[in-house]
Design a protein around this motif. Structure first.
Motif: not given
Length: 416
Positions: A175-178, A231-246, A290-295
């Motif tokens: 899931t997206w949360a996971e 898009l929030d999901l992807l942007a959020g991983t970067v904003a949280d520092g869990h994916a690189s800004t690169s 790839l995970p989905v929001r609600d399986p």
């Protein structure tokens, strides 16, 4: 899609260019064979144009083409060019009467070229079109007729470092949360939890599409809450520092390099990376959808990658029929399974997936995904490139933090 990843031009072909080529194509058909590129070929020699400039693709595809040509009793003269130069070259050849006899296109480009009248529909040249997935058939169809087919296809999924997940006590996310939780738990020192491509090319769009489509978003109207959530999901991983800004600059090849170097525990990528991953000492990886929001209510919807093969409208009907015969052999069952196994792609016909997986069992996740993978041009046809550009622009704005996901998509919608 591709060098085996999607390989699209940086800008969509303009309507003016398409219209001009369409007006000139009938004249080109009359003049075919008169131009410099076509003048020296004999009646049993067919010219082939593709973008497979590197091995193993160049050799694998070349071998399959030669085997098909041998069965038909013709000789091939093959030219391979860089992917970003192909469309302009084809448009120029269409207007100068020098189109090749057999042409490879990335599947999102087919409808643009078919709209110029530069291709022959397969029912006119005798190429069978039954038995392919809906996505493959859709990608090769323009105005209700099939103009090209992809022998093998690909898509994207989630690769993960088995050891890293085991050490962190993390299960592969569904899931997206996971996914967010796993990315956080796996981010340690110089290693990020997740890597993906969010660059300002069609690769960036390609990597966003599974999250866009799986959440119910529609490319005909991109500024919706469903699209913004992905898009929030992807942007959020970067904003949280869990994916690189690169990720804003990384290609899919760069993402693979980060994963191989141990600087990312998970990555969004495609099966064309597998040959390189398999030779890395000590790297144990696996692949899941790839995970989905609600399986409970959603299924993964992946974009269809792969190159389609076509018969250009050269005006030489005898050679067009020979080209159709070569493609019929090229698209035979044995040829498709062999090419898929050697190229780390999946056969375009579902009936061939089982014998393919007997040879490449590690491709199971991708084989399952491509059964229902969507053609990027299914809804918009030749207008897809403008929306693809809008989507990667929105990714750039949101992931860089310049705009919220909803505002980024609203701005991108104005571009469309």
């Amino acid at each position: 899609m591709p060098t085996r990843a999607p390989a699209w031009p940086d800008r969509p072909v303009s309507r003016r260019a398409v219209t001009a080529a369409g007006l000139l194509a009938p004249l080109a058909a009359l003049l075919a064979g008169c131009g410099a590129e076509g003048a020296a070929t004999s009646p049993r020699t067919l010219r082939v144009l593709d973008t497979y400039t590197n091995d193993p693709d160049r050799t694998v595809i070349g071998g399959a083409l030669d085997a098909a040509a041998s069965k038909v009793g013709v000789t091939l003269e093959r030219v391979s060019v860089a992917g970003d130069s192909l469309i302009q070259r084809v448009l120029q050849q269409g207007s100068s009467g020098t189109l090749p006899d057999i042409l490879m296109l990335d599947n999102p480009d087919l409808q643009q070229i078919a709209a110029t009248t530069a291709l022959r529909p397969f029912d006119e040249v005798g190429v069978p079109t039954d038995g392919y997935t809906e996505g493959v058939t859709s990608a090769g169809t323009y105005d209700g007729r099939v103009y090209g087919l992809a022998p093998t296809v690909n898509t994207i999924a989630l690769f993960y470092d088995v050891r890293a997940l085991d050490e962190a006590g993390v299960a592969p996310p569904t899931t997206w949360a996971e996914l967010r939780e796993a990315a956080a738990a796996l981010t340690r020192g110089s290693r990020y939890g997740l890597a993906f491509c969010g660059n300002a090319t069609y690769e960036g769009t390609w990597q966003y599409l599974p999250f866009f489509w799986s959440n119910g978003a529609d490319e005909r109207r991109i500024a919706t809450p469903e699209a913004a959530a992905g898009l929030d999901l992807l942007a959020g991983t970067v904003a949280d520092g869990h994916a690189s800004t690169s990720v804003l600059n990384w290609s899919q090849a760069d993402v693979k390099d980060q994963f191989v170097a141990g600087r990312a525990a998970m990555m969004v990528n495609g099966p064309w990376q597998i040959p390189e991953l398999e030779v890395i000492d000590g790297l144990e990886y696996d692949v899941v959808t790839l995970p989905v929001r609600d399986p409970a209510s959603q299924r993964p919807v992946a974009p269809l990658g792969g190159e389609v093969w076509c018969v250009p409208a050269t005006g030489d009907r005898a050679k067009e029929r020979l080209a159709g015969q070569v493609l019929t052999e090229f698209l035979s069952d044995e040829s498709l399974v062999s090419m898929a196994a050697e190229r780390s792609t999946v056969p375009g016909r579902p009936a061939l997936i089982e014998p393919f997986l007997e040879r490449r069992p590690e491709m199971a996740a991708f084989a399952e995904l491509v059964r229902g993978a969507r053609a990027r041009t299914a809804e918009l046809g030749a207008e897809w490139p403008a929306t693809a550009t809008a989507l990667y622009t929105a990714v750039q704005l949101a992931v860089s933090g310049q705009a919220s996901a909803q505002d980024a998509l609203a701005e991108a919608q104005e571009y469309v």
